[in-house]
Each structure stands twice: as C-alpha cells, then as structure tokens.
Design a protein around this motif. Structure first.
Motif, PDB file in Angstrom:
ATOM      1  N   LEU A   1     -14.178   4.598   9.678  1.00  0.00           N
ATOM      2  CA  LEU A   1     -15.233   4.462  10.679  1.00  0.00           C
ATOM      3  C   LEU A   1     -15.167   3.138  11.417  1.00  0.00           C
ATOM      4  CD1 LEU A   1     -18.227   5.909   8.609  1.00  0.00           C
ATOM      5  CD2 LEU A   1     -16.804   7.094  10.278  1.00  0.00           C
ATOM      6  N   VAL A   2     -14.539   2.112  10.811  1.00  0.00           N
ATOM      7  CA  VAL A   2     -14.505   0.776  11.420  1.00  0.00           C
ATOM      8  C   VAL A   2     -13.232   0.558  12.219  1.00  0.00           C
ATOM      9  CG1 VAL A   2     -14.510  -1.702  10.923  1.00  0.00           C
ATOM     10  CG2 VAL A   2     -16.007  -0.165   9.633  1.00  0.00           C
ATOM     11  N   LEU A   3     -12.085   0.952  11.653  1.00  0.00           N
ATOM     12  CA  LEU A   3     -10.796   0.648  12.265  1.00  0.00           C
ATOM     13  C   LEU A   3     -10.508   1.573  13.443  1.00  0.00           C
ATOM     14  CD1 LEU A   3      -8.732   0.102   8.989  1.00  0.00           C
ATOM     15  CD2 LEU A   3      -9.819  -1.628  10.433  1.00  0.00           C
ATOM     16  N   ALA A   4      -9.420   1.258  14.141  1.00  0.00           N
ATOM     17  CA  ALA A   4      -9.024   2.043  15.320  1.00  0.00           C
ATOM     18  C   ALA A   4      -7.512   2.094  15.404  1.00  0.00           C
ATOM     19  CB  ALA A   4      -9.602   1.424  16.596  1.00  0.00           C
TER      20      ALA A   4
ATOM     21  N   ARG B   1      -3.717   2.635  14.930  1.00  0.00           N
ATOM     22  CA  ARG B   1      -2.820   2.840  13.801  1.00  0.00           C
ATOM     23  C   ARG B   1      -3.498   2.533  12.473  1.00  0.00           C
ATOM     24  NH1 ARG B   1       2.743  -0.173  14.889  1.00  0.00           N
ATOM     25  NH2 ARG B   1       3.136   0.873  12.885  1.00  0.00           N
ATOM     26  N   ASP B   2      -4.373   1.536  12.459  1.00  0.00           N
ATOM     27  CA  ASP B   2      -5.076   1.222  11.211  1.00  0.00           C
ATOM     28  C   ASP B   2      -5.989   2.365  10.787  1.00  0.00           C
ATOM     29  OD1 ASP B   2      -3.823  -1.212  11.262  1.00  0.00           O
ATOM     30  OD2 ASP B   2      -5.506  -2.264  12.219  1.00  0.00           O
ATOM     31  N   ARG B   3      -6.609   3.007  11.739  1.00  0.00           N
ATOM     32  CA  ARG B   3      -7.452   4.153  11.400  1.00  0.00           C
ATOM     33  C   ARG B   3      -6.619   5.310  10.862  1.00  0.00           C
ATOM     34  NH1 ARG B   3     -11.556   7.318  15.585  1.00  0.00           N
ATOM     35  NH2 ARG B   3     -12.512   8.672  14.014  1.00  0.00           N
ATOM     36  N   THR B   4      -5.442   5.523  11.433  1.00  0.00           N
ATOM     37  CA  THR B   4      -4.556   6.577  10.926  1.00  0.00           C
ATOM     38  C   THR B   4      -4.139   6.295   9.493  1.00  0.00           C
ATOM     39  OG1 THR B   4      -3.741   6.927  13.184  1.00  0.00           O
ATOM     40  CG2 THR B   4      -2.415   7.819  11.390  1.00  0.00           C
ATOM     41  N   PHE B   5      -3.850   5.020   9.204  1.00  0.00           N
ATOM     42  CA  PHE B   5      -3.483   4.646   7.838  1.00  0.00           C
ATOM     43  C   PHE B   5      -4.636   4.907   6.869  1.00  0.00           C
ATOM     44  CE2 PHE B   5      -3.533   1.310   4.547  1.00  0.00           C
ATOM     45  CZ  PHE B   5      -2.372   1.628   3.868  1.00  0.00           C
ATOM     46  N   ALA B   6      -5.866   4.546   7.269  1.00  0.00           N
ATOM     47  CA  ALA B   6      -7.025   4.788   6.405  1.00  0.00           C
ATOM     48  C   ALA B   6      -7.242   6.285   6.181  1.00  0.00           C
ATOM     49  CB  ALA B   6      -8.268   4.153   7.024  1.00  0.00           C
ATOM     50  N   LEU B   7      -7.015   7.098   7.195  1.00  0.00           N
ATOM     51  CA  LEU B   7      -7.147   8.547   7.036  1.00  0.00           C
ATOM     52  C   LEU B   7      -6.108   9.104   6.058  1.00  0.00           C
ATOM     53  CD1 LEU B   7      -7.883   9.694  10.705  1.00  0.00           C
ATOM     54  CD2 LEU B   7      -9.436   9.829   8.753  1.00  0.00           C
ATOM     55  N   ARG B   8      -4.908   8.565   6.093  1.00  0.00           N
ATOM     56  CA  ARG B   8      -3.875   9.020   5.165  1.00  0.00           C
ATOM     57  C   ARG B   8      -4.229   8.657   3.723  1.00  0.00           C
ATOM     58  NH1 ARG B   8       1.566   7.291   8.599  1.00  0.00           N
ATOM     59  NH2 ARG B   8       1.345   8.907  10.230  1.00  0.00           N
ATOM     60  N   VAL B   9      -4.737   7.438   3.516  1.00  0.00           N
ATOM     61  CA  VAL B   9      -5.158   7.047   2.169  1.00  0.00           C
ATOM     62  C   VAL B   9      -6.289   7.944   1.680  1.00  0.00           C
ATOM     63  CG1 VAL B   9      -6.168   5.173   0.801  1.00  0.00           C
ATOM     64  CG2 VAL B   9      -4.383   4.681   2.468  1.00  0.00           C
ATOM     65  N   LEU B  10      -7.249   8.212   2.565  1.00  0.00           N
ATOM     66  CA  LEU B  10      -8.367   9.083   2.202  1.00  0.00           C
ATOM     67  C   LEU B  10      -7.879  10.486   1.838  1.00  0.00           C
ATOM     68  CD1 LEU B  10     -11.415   9.673   2.008  1.00  0.00           C
ATOM     69  CD2 LEU B  10     -11.394  10.121   4.471  1.00  0.00           C
ATOM     70  N   GLY B  11      -6.970  11.040   2.635  1.00  0.00           N
ATOM     71  CA  GLY B  11      -6.447  12.373   2.339  1.00  0.00           C
ATOM     72  C   GLY B  11      -5.632  12.408   1.058  1.00  0.00           C
ATOM     73  N   THR B  12      -4.825  11.357   0.802  1.00  0.00           N
ATOM     74  CA  THR B  12      -3.986  11.331  -0.399  1.00  0.00           C
ATOM     75  C   THR B  12      -4.822  11.288  -1.676  1.00  0.00           C
ATOM     76  OG1 THR B  12      -2.229  10.214   0.835  1.00  0.00           O
ATOM     77  CG2 THR B  12      -2.162  10.066  -1.567  1.00  0.00           C
ATOM     78  N   TYR B  13      -5.815  10.403  -1.707  1.00  0.00           N
ATOM     79  CA  TYR B  13      -6.622  10.278  -2.917  1.00  0.00           C
ATOM     80  C   TYR B  13      -7.573  11.464  -3.083  1.00  0.00           C
ATOM     81  CZ  TYR B  13      -5.127   5.829  -4.793  1.00  0.00           C
ATOM     82  OH  TYR B  13      -4.394   4.824  -5.404  1.00  0.00           O
ATOM     83  N   THR B  14      -7.989  12.064  -1.983  1.00  0.00           N
ATOM     84  CA  THR B  14      -8.792  13.281  -2.109  1.00  0.00           C
ATOM     85  C   THR B  14      -7.973  14.406  -2.718  1.00  0.00           C
ATOM     86  OG1 THR B  14     -10.111  12.637  -0.178  1.00  0.00           O
ATOM     87  CG2 THR B  14     -10.188  14.944  -0.836  1.00  0.00           C
ATOM     88  N   GLY B  15      -6.736  14.552  -2.275  1.00  0.00           N
ATOM     89  CA  GLY B  15      -5.866  15.572  -2.858  1.00  0.00           C
ATOM     90  C   GLY B  15      -5.549  15.308  -4.321  1.00  0.00           C
ATOM     91  N   ALA B  16      -5.310  14.023  -4.667  1.00  0.00           N
ATOM     92  CA  ALA B  16      -5.023  13.686  -6.067  1.00  0.00           C
ATOM     93  C   ALA B  16      -6.214  13.980  -6.960  1.00  0.00           C
ATOM     94  CB  ALA B  16      -4.631  12.211  -6.166  1.00  0.00           C
ATOM     95  N   SER B  17      -7.420  13.629  -6.515  1.00  0.00           N
ATOM     96  CA  SER B  17      -8.605  13.929  -7.309  1.00  0.00           C
ATOM     97  C   SER B  17      -8.807  15.426  -7.455  1.00  0.00           C
ATOM     98  CB  SER B  17      -9.836  13.289  -6.654  1.00  0.00           C
ATOM     99  OG  SER B  17     -11.017  13.584  -7.375  1.00  0.00           O
ATOM    100  N   LEU B  18      -8.512  16.175  -6.403  1.00  0.00           N
ATOM    101  CA  LEU B  18      -8.643  17.632  -6.479  1.00  0.00           C
ATOM    102  C   LEU B  18      -7.657  18.218  -7.490  1.00  0.00           C
ATOM    103  CD1 LEU B  18      -9.792  20.303  -5.413  1.00  0.00           C
ATOM    104  CD2 LEU B  18      -8.087  20.213  -3.576  1.00  0.00           C
TER     105      LEU B  18
END
Length: 300
Positions: free
Chosen positions: A61-64, A66-83
C-alpha cells in the motif's frame, strides 16, 4: 463514509484477521514441532509466516512501481507457503497429536524433502524479505504532485462545495459583428485623367424667403406628435400650494434659523419649492426680520 462507519469496518477486519490467524497458528505450530522446533519456537513460528504476510501487505500500500511489485511477490509467496503447510496439516492427522516421526511430513520422500525444506526456509526468508521491505518503506519518497494537478484538484473541490446557484452558467457566443466592406477611394487625379471634361450646368440661386414666412411654413406643415395621456404614477401626488401656504411653511421651518443661514437654497430644500419661489420667500423673510413685521401674503 463517516468516521464511525470507517472505525467499524476496520474493527471488523481486525477481528476477521485475528480469527484467521488463530486457525492458521494451530496448523503452523504443529508443522514446526514436526520439523524439530521446540515449544517456544513452535509458538513463534506462525508469527514468522503470517506476520510477514501482513508486513508485505502494508508495504504494497505504501510503495510504488518496482518496489510495489516486489512486495506483491513476497506477499504471494508467503501466502502460498502458508496455504501449503495448512493443507499438509489437514492431510496428516498424526500431526495433531504429535505422534508422527520427527521430520516426516509425507510418505513419499521427494514430497517430504520439499515440505521440510519449505517449512525450514520460511524463517530465514522472513528475515531477509522483511528487512528489505522495511528498508524500502523507510527510504520511500512519494513523487511530487505537479502544480497543475494541485490546482485542478483545488478547483474541482471548490466547484463541489459550491451551491447550485453558484455554478458557472454557459453564456451564448457573441454574434459576429456586421462588417461592411467600403469601396476603395479613387484618387482625384485618376478621375480627372479618365473622365472627359464637361462644362458644368448653371444653377440658378434659390430665392430668398423671409424668416417669418419660413417659420410659418414649418409650423403649419410639421405634424404635431401626440403625447397621449400622462399616467397617474408619473403625476405629482403633492397638491399645488398658494403663496400664503408657502410663506407659512417657510416661517415655520426657519423660525430658529440665524440670518446667515437664511438663504434661497436652504429655504428651497426646507419647503421643497422652486428656486424662484425660494428667493422670493428669502427676501420676504429677511424683510420681516429687518422690520419686525410679518406680511400676510407674498406673491410667488
């Protein structure tokens, strides 16, 4: 949306996230026990996985760019791992009672190796990705807003706050002016050179008519314009006063006036009469004050 509705929405979101974390916490704790974590480490393990998901969401929500894309990838990776880990916890009932063999998450060895690698690498990834996201958020500088955009936002806000009567009304386009093209002047020399010389005809002088006859002719031939009836509104509502009434009003109005103030203009304003009547009243009043008598009437 008012402030109360926003507060209620945020409270509901926090409640839902808290309950979801409690469900996921149970599964991740059992997975951590199965891969060799002690009681304290197993209790903190869910915060490592699901906590980094919350941090990545805030960074998104804060970044923009390329940094925002990186944060989205981290969010997706850890969400998938937790699932995946929650799914494994549901498939292996022995994890619930801690009766499973240490380090055994699946019967098939390649799948078991992959699951153990995933469960043990998540804490290390949280240290790296979490530190990187915090550094990006702290060093993030929002892009400056151009002055044109700021002025446009202010003008839009001003128009929205106006009432309906203050909104601008489109005016019709002005009619184009009637342009009259005048003929170009011809030089005098050109006319003299092109036109043949002709003798001018002799003009007899007009007979002289006396001024009395001309006035009579004009007065007799000119039609008189009808003026019509004067409306009642335009007529004066004040009745015409006699000279005796004007003098009485002037005496009452100027009784306490000094001689220096006794002028025609002052009397005219006091009794509202014509300048000629005011001068006559002035002379009469001055004569009365000089002789000490008061005449009964004055001729206006």
């Amino acid at each position: 949306m008012n402030s109360f509705a926003k507060t209620l929405l945020v409270a509901a979101l926090v409640g839902v996230v808290g309950m979801a974390f409690r469900v996921s916490w149970n599964a991740l704790r059992d997975i951590a026990n199965a891969v060799g974590a002690d009681a304290t480490a197993a209790t903190l393990y869910p915060f490592v996985v699901d906590g980094l998901m919350a941090l990545a969401l805030v960074a998104t929500l804060v970044l923009a760019d390329r940094d925002r894309t990186f944060a989205l990838r981290v969010l997706g990776t850890y969400t998938g791992a937790s699932l995946v880990l929650n799914y494994v916890h549901g498939l292996v009932p022995d994890l619930h009672g801690r009766t499973i063999e240490w380090g055994q998450l699946a019967d098939w060895d390649p799948a078991n190796w992959a699951l153990v690698l995933l469960a043990t690498s998540l804490p290390v990834g949280s240290i790296y990705f979490g530190s990187d996201l915090v550094a990006k958020v702290l060093h993030h500088r929002p892009a400056p807003i151009p002055a044109a955009d700021v002025n446009a936002e202010k003008s839009i806000e001003t128009i929205m706050k106006r009432s309906r009567a203050d909104l601008p009304v489109s005016t019709p386009e002005p009619d184009p002016p009637n342009v009259v093209v005048l003929p170009r002047p011809v030089p005098v020399g050109f006319l003299k050179s092109t036109l043949p010389a002709k003798p001018l005809p002799s003009i007899d002088p007009a007979p002289v008519v006396p001024i009395e006859q001309r006035t009579a002719v004009v007065e007799s031939t000119r039609p008189r314009r009808a003026t019509g009836r004067v409306p009642d509104v335009a007529k004066s509502t004040r009745p015409k006063r006699t000279p005796e009434q004007l003098l009485a009003e002037a005496r009452a109005a100027t009784a306490d006036w000094p001689d220096a103030k006794l002028t025609g203009e002052g009397i005219r304003r006091a009794v509202r009469t014509s300048p000629q009547n005011a001068r006559t009243l002035r002379d009469t009043l001055r004569a009365e004050r000089g002789s000490g008598t008061q005449p009964e009437a004055v001729t206006a």
